[in-house]
Design a protein around this motif. Structure first.
Motif, PDB file in Angstrom:
ATOM      1  N   HIS A   1       6.228   0.474  14.886  1.00 22.37           N
ATOM      2  CA  HIS A   1       5.519  -0.434  13.975  1.00 22.37           C
ATOM      3  C   HIS A   1       6.542  -1.186  13.114  1.00 22.37           C
ATOM      4  O   HIS A   1       6.410  -2.391  12.906  1.00 22.37           O
ATOM      5  CB  HIS A   1       4.580   0.405  13.096  1.00 22.37           C
ATOM      6  CG  HIS A   1       3.356  -0.320  12.608  1.00 22.37           C
ATOM      7  ND1 HIS A   1       2.398  -0.832  13.444  1.00 22.37           N
ATOM      8  CD2 HIS A   1       2.923  -0.615  11.344  1.00 22.37           C
ATOM      9  CE1 HIS A   1       1.440  -1.398  12.736  1.00 22.37           C
ATOM     10  NE2 HIS A   1       1.731  -1.292  11.444  1.00 22.37           N
ATOM     11  N   GLU A   2       7.564  -0.458  12.651  1.00 23.52           N
ATOM     12  CA  GLU A   2       8.571  -1.099  11.775  1.00 23.52           C
ATOM     13  C   GLU A   2       9.456  -2.070  12.556  1.00 23.52           C
ATOM     14  O   GLU A   2       9.696  -3.188  12.102  1.00 23.52           O
ATOM     15  CB  GLU A   2       9.429  -0.007  11.114  1.00 23.52           C
ATOM     16  CG  GLU A   2       8.642   0.734  10.037  1.00 23.52           C
ATOM     17  CD  GLU A   2       9.285   2.052   9.585  1.00 23.52           C
ATOM     18  OE1 GLU A   2       8.731   2.666   8.661  1.00 23.52           O
ATOM     19  OE2 GLU A   2      10.317   2.463  10.172  1.00 23.52           O
TER      20      GLU A   2
ATOM     21  N   TYR B   1      -5.410   1.134   2.803  1.00 28.84           N
ATOM     22  CA  TYR B   1      -4.990   1.600   4.133  1.00 28.84           C
ATOM     23  C   TYR B   1      -6.103   1.306   5.159  1.00 28.84           C
ATOM     24  O   TYR B   1      -5.841   0.844   6.262  1.00 28.84           O
ATOM     25  CB  TYR B   1      -4.664   3.106   4.117  1.00 28.84           C
ATOM     26  CG  TYR B   1      -3.199   3.402   3.885  1.00 28.84           C
ATOM     27  CD1 TYR B   1      -2.635   3.286   2.615  1.00 28.84           C
ATOM     28  CD2 TYR B   1      -2.361   3.797   4.925  1.00 28.84           C
ATOM     29  CE1 TYR B   1      -1.280   3.556   2.395  1.00 28.84           C
ATOM     30  CE2 TYR B   1      -1.012   4.069   4.712  1.00 28.84           C
ATOM     31  CZ  TYR B   1      -0.477   3.955   3.451  1.00 28.84           C
ATOM     32  OH  TYR B   1       0.861   4.210   3.243  1.00 28.84           O
TER      33      TYR B   1
ATOM     34  N   GLY C   1       0.150   0.940  15.385  1.00 34.30           N
ATOM     35  CA  GLY C   1      -0.504   1.418  14.154  1.00 34.30           C
ATOM     36  C   GLY C   1      -1.627   2.389  14.481  1.00 34.30           C
ATOM     37  O   GLY C   1      -1.775   3.435  13.842  1.00 34.30           O
TER      38      GLY C   1
ATOM     39  N   HIS D   1      -6.215  -2.357   5.901  1.00 35.90           N
ATOM     40  CA  HIS D   1      -5.073  -2.733   6.748  1.00 35.90           C
ATOM     41  C   HIS D   1      -5.388  -2.369   8.209  1.00 35.90           C
ATOM     42  O   HIS D   1      -5.157  -3.174   9.124  1.00 35.90           O
ATOM     43  CB  HIS D   1      -3.815  -1.998   6.260  1.00 35.90           C
ATOM     44  CG  HIS D   1      -2.584  -2.309   7.049  1.00 35.90           C
ATOM     45  ND1 HIS D   1      -1.762  -3.380   6.759  1.00 35.90           N
ATOM     46  CD2 HIS D   1      -2.034  -1.707   8.138  1.00 35.90           C
ATOM     47  CE1 HIS D   1      -0.769  -3.411   7.633  1.00 35.90           C
ATOM     48  NE2 HIS D   1      -0.900  -2.403   8.475  1.00 35.90           N
ATOM     49  N   LYS D   2      -5.951  -1.187   8.406  1.00 33.61           N
ATOM     50  CA  LYS D   2      -6.236  -0.748   9.778  1.00 33.61           C
ATOM     51  C   LYS D   2      -7.331  -1.607  10.417  1.00 33.61           C
ATOM     52  O   LYS D   2      -7.201  -2.040  11.563  1.00 33.61           O
ATOM     53  CB  LYS D   2      -6.637   0.739   9.779  1.00 33.61           C
ATOM     54  CG  LYS D   2      -5.455   1.636   9.404  1.00 33.61           C
ATOM     55  CD  LYS D   2      -5.852   3.098   9.217  1.00 33.61           C
ATOM     56  CE  LYS D   2      -4.662   3.899   8.686  1.00 33.61           C
ATOM     57  NZ  LYS D   2      -4.983   5.308   8.442  1.00 33.61           N
TER      58      LYS D   2
ATOM     59  N   MET E   1       0.826  -1.220   0.000  1.00 39.89           N
ATOM     60  CA  MET E   1       0.000   0.000   0.000  1.00 39.89           C
ATOM     61  C   MET E   1       0.856   1.264   0.000  1.00 39.89           C
ATOM     62  O   MET E   1       0.466   2.278  -0.566  1.00 39.89           O
ATOM     63  CB  MET E   1      -0.982  -0.003   1.186  1.00 39.89           C
ATOM     64  CG  MET E   1      -0.338   0.105   2.544  1.00 39.89           C
ATOM     65  SD  MET E   1      -1.543  -0.210   3.846  1.00 39.89           S
ATOM     66  CE  MET E   1      -0.584   0.294   5.289  1.00 39.89           C
ATOM     67  N   GLN E   2       2.058   1.167   0.599  1.00 42.52           N
ATOM     68  CA  GLN E   2       2.916   2.358   0.665  1.00 42.52           C
ATOM     69  C   GLN E   2       3.483   2.725  -0.706  1.00 42.52           C
ATOM     70  O   GLN E   2       3.833   3.871  -0.950  1.00 42.52           O
ATOM     71  CB  GLN E   2       4.086   2.107   1.605  1.00 42.52           C
ATOM     72  CG  GLN E   2       3.657   1.859   3.022  1.00 42.52           C
ATOM     73  CD  GLN E   2       4.840   1.675   3.950  1.00 42.52           C
ATOM     74  OE1 GLN E   2       5.755   2.469   3.978  1.00 42.52           O
ATOM     75  NE2 GLN E   2       4.812   0.594   4.701  1.00 42.52           N
TER      76      GLN E   2
HETATM   77  C1  HEM Z   1      -0.944  -7.283  13.758  1.00 40.61           C
HETATM   78  C2  HEM Z   1      -1.321  -6.183  13.130  1.00 40.61           C
HETATM   79  C3  HEM Z   1      -0.492  -5.442  12.108  1.00 40.61           C
HETATM   80  C4  HEM Z   1       0.570  -5.861  11.338  1.00 40.61           C
HETATM   81  C5  HEM Z   1       1.230  -7.248  11.318  1.00 40.61           C
HETATM   82  C6  HEM Z   1       0.981  -4.727  10.527  1.00 40.61           C
HETATM   83  C7  HEM Z   1       2.042  -4.756   9.621  1.00 40.61           C
HETATM   84  C8  HEM Z   1       2.477  -3.678   8.896  1.00 40.61           C
HETATM   85  C9  HEM Z   1       3.622  -3.673   8.007  1.00 40.61           C
HETATM   86  C10 HEM Z   1       4.552  -4.873   7.768  1.00 40.61           C
HETATM   87  C11 HEM Z   1       3.720  -2.441   7.467  1.00 40.61           C
HETATM   88  C12 HEM Z   1       4.786  -1.966   6.458  1.00 40.61           C
HETATM   89  C13 HEM Z   1       6.083  -1.697   7.107  1.00 40.61           C
HETATM   90  C14 HEM Z   1       6.008  -0.635   8.148  1.00 40.61           C
HETATM   91  O1  HEM Z   1       5.900   0.552   7.799  1.00 40.61           O
HETATM   92  O2  HEM Z   1       6.026  -0.966   9.344  1.00 40.61           O
HETATM   93  C15 HEM Z   1       2.652  -1.630   7.992  1.00 40.61           C
HETATM   94  C16 HEM Z   1       2.412  -0.312   7.675  1.00 40.61           C
HETATM   95  C17 HEM Z   1       1.373   0.442   8.210  1.00 40.61           C
HETATM   96  N1  HEM Z   1       0.471   0.041   9.176  1.00 40.61           N
HETATM   97 FE1  HEM Z   1       0.333  -1.775   9.992  1.00 40.61          FE
HETATM   98  N2  HEM Z   1       0.183  -3.651  10.812  1.00 40.61           N
HETATM   99  C18 HEM Z   1      -0.740  -4.044  11.765  1.00 40.61           C
HETATM  100  C19 HEM Z   1      -1.730  -3.274  12.323  1.00 40.61           C
HETATM  101  C20 HEM Z   1      -1.978  -1.954  12.006  1.00 40.61           C
HETATM  102  C21 HEM Z   1      -3.054  -1.139  12.577  1.00 40.61           C
HETATM  103  C22 HEM Z   1      -4.095  -1.627  13.595  1.00 40.61           C
HETATM  104  C23 HEM Z   1      -2.962   0.099  12.019  1.00 40.61           C
HETATM  105  C24 HEM Z   1      -3.802   1.348  12.244  1.00 40.61           C
HETATM  106  C25 HEM Z   1      -4.940   1.376  12.920  1.00 40.61           C
HETATM  107  C26 HEM Z   1      -1.840   0.071  11.095  1.00 40.61           C
HETATM  108  C27 HEM Z   1      -1.418   1.137  10.323  1.00 40.61           C
HETATM  109  C28 HEM Z   1      -0.382   1.099   9.430  1.00 40.61           C
HETATM  110  C29 HEM Z   1      -0.033   2.231   8.568  1.00 40.61           C
HETATM  111  C30 HEM Z   1      -0.739   3.591   8.535  1.00 40.61           C
HETATM  112  C31 HEM Z   1       1.070   1.813   7.814  1.00 40.61           C
HETATM  113  C32 HEM Z   1       1.797   2.608   6.712  1.00 40.61           C
HETATM  114  C33 HEM Z   1       2.856   3.470   7.263  1.00 40.61           C
HETATM  115  C34 HEM Z   1       3.349   4.401   6.189  1.00 40.61           C
HETATM  116  O3  HEM Z   1       2.598   4.738   5.267  1.00 40.61           O
HETATM  117  O4  HEM Z   1       4.531   4.772   6.296  1.00 40.61           O
HETATM  118  N3  HEM Z   1      -1.268  -1.190  11.125  1.00 40.61           N
HETATM  119  N4  HEM Z   1       1.895  -2.409   8.871  1.00 40.61           N
END
Ligand code: HEM
Ligand code: HEM
Length: 196
Positions: free
Chosen positions: A147-148, A48, A107, A51-52, A35-36
């Motif tokens: 998160h990373e 996005y 996140g 994902h949330k 998505m990024q």
């Molecule tokens: C177990 C749950 C989750 C997993 C395994 C996960 C995994 C990931 C991964 C691998 C990425 C890409 C690499 C990174 O930027 O870290 C990412 C990006 C992102 N995640 Fe998650 N995520 C989870 C839950 C969430 C939740 C609950 C939210 C928001 C409510 C969220 C919001 C985002 C956003 C906004 C990005 C993009 C960041 C950017 O654009 O730079 N994630 N997630």
């Protein structure tokens, strides 16, 4: 298969949530990176949102899973597992639970501190979740870094965890993996003839 865990088997609730979580986490990781890279578009915005929503679902399922674990207990390590291995497995499982809680929270915090609309995330349109903070760039960056880093920790621990499960199955030839799979037979009773 029983609903509840017993001394030598996982029941279907723990087993179902384990594999549902595995599928959702894999999907979240793939979508998280994809998505990024997308150009700004409604499709990117929808991805996005998905994902949330699914990330928050993992949070809810993990809370339910831990409550169920308190009530239903866990099977004992299979007979013959060395004590250090059982301790290492408990440590890895504890770390995985922490990450399954901390990833979605980081996140959610990232979303809140970014100040993106909507301020209150809605869970599949069914109910709204509170914002965890006001708009705050420092907090936003820290939440994204968390998160990373949590993803890197998850990838390392899950790889060791899955390899350990496969080693139990193919090298030690014990029931550790089989009892986490559907249709696993109960452990043979000591009085059963071999192969029963
Ligand atoms: C177990 C749950 C989750 C997993 C395994 C996960 C995994 C990931 C991964 C691998 C990425 C890409 C690499 C990174 O930027 O870290 C990412 C990006 C992102 N995640 Fe998650 N995520 C989870 C839950 C969430 C939740 C609950 C939210 C928001 C409510 C969220 C919001 C985002 C956003 C906004 C990005 C993009 C960041 C950017 O654009 O730079 N994630 N997630
Ligand atoms: C995102 C990926 C995964 C996560 C987050 C995860 C998480 C966990 C957690 C937290 C437990 C501990 C259960 C408890 O004590 O309440 C567990 C148990 C288990 N997992 Fe996974 N797991 C993942 C992938 C896998 C894979 C790919 C395999 C098999 C190749 C696997 C096999 C097992 C087995 C066999 C157990 C039971 C261990 C025992 O009875 O002591 N897991 N998993």
């Amino acid at each position: 298969m029983p609903i509840k865990n017993d001394a030598d088997r996982w029941g279907w609730i723990s087993l179902g949530i384990h594999w549902l979580t595995v599928v959702m986490v894999l999907g979240l990781v793939v979508v998280g990176f994809l998505m990024q890279e997308m150009p700004n578009s409604p499709a990117k915005f929808n991805l996005y949102s998905m994902h949330k929503m699914f990330g928050l679902t993992v949070l809810g399922l993990t809370v339910l899973r831990l409550l169920w674990r308190l009530f239903a207990g866990t099977p004992a390590p299979v007979a013959g597992t060395p004590r250090w291995q059982a301790a290492a497995a408990s440590l890895a499982h504890g770390a995985l639970y922490l990450i399954l809680l901390a990833m979605p929270v980081s996140g959610w915090l990232y979303h809140s501190a970014s100040g993106y609309p909507p301020r209150n995330l809605s869970w599949f349109g069914l109910f709204k979740l509170p914002s965890l903070s006001d708009r705050d760039e420092g907090l936003r960056d820290a939440a994204l870094a968390a998160h990373e880093w949590l993803f890197i920790a998850l990838a390392v621990i899950v790889t060791v965890h899955a390899l350990a499960a496969l080693k139990h199955h193919y090298v030690d030839r014990d029931r550790t993996l089989a009892r986490m799979l559907p249709l696993a037979k109960p452990a043979p009773k000591p009085q059963d003839p071999p192969g029963a």
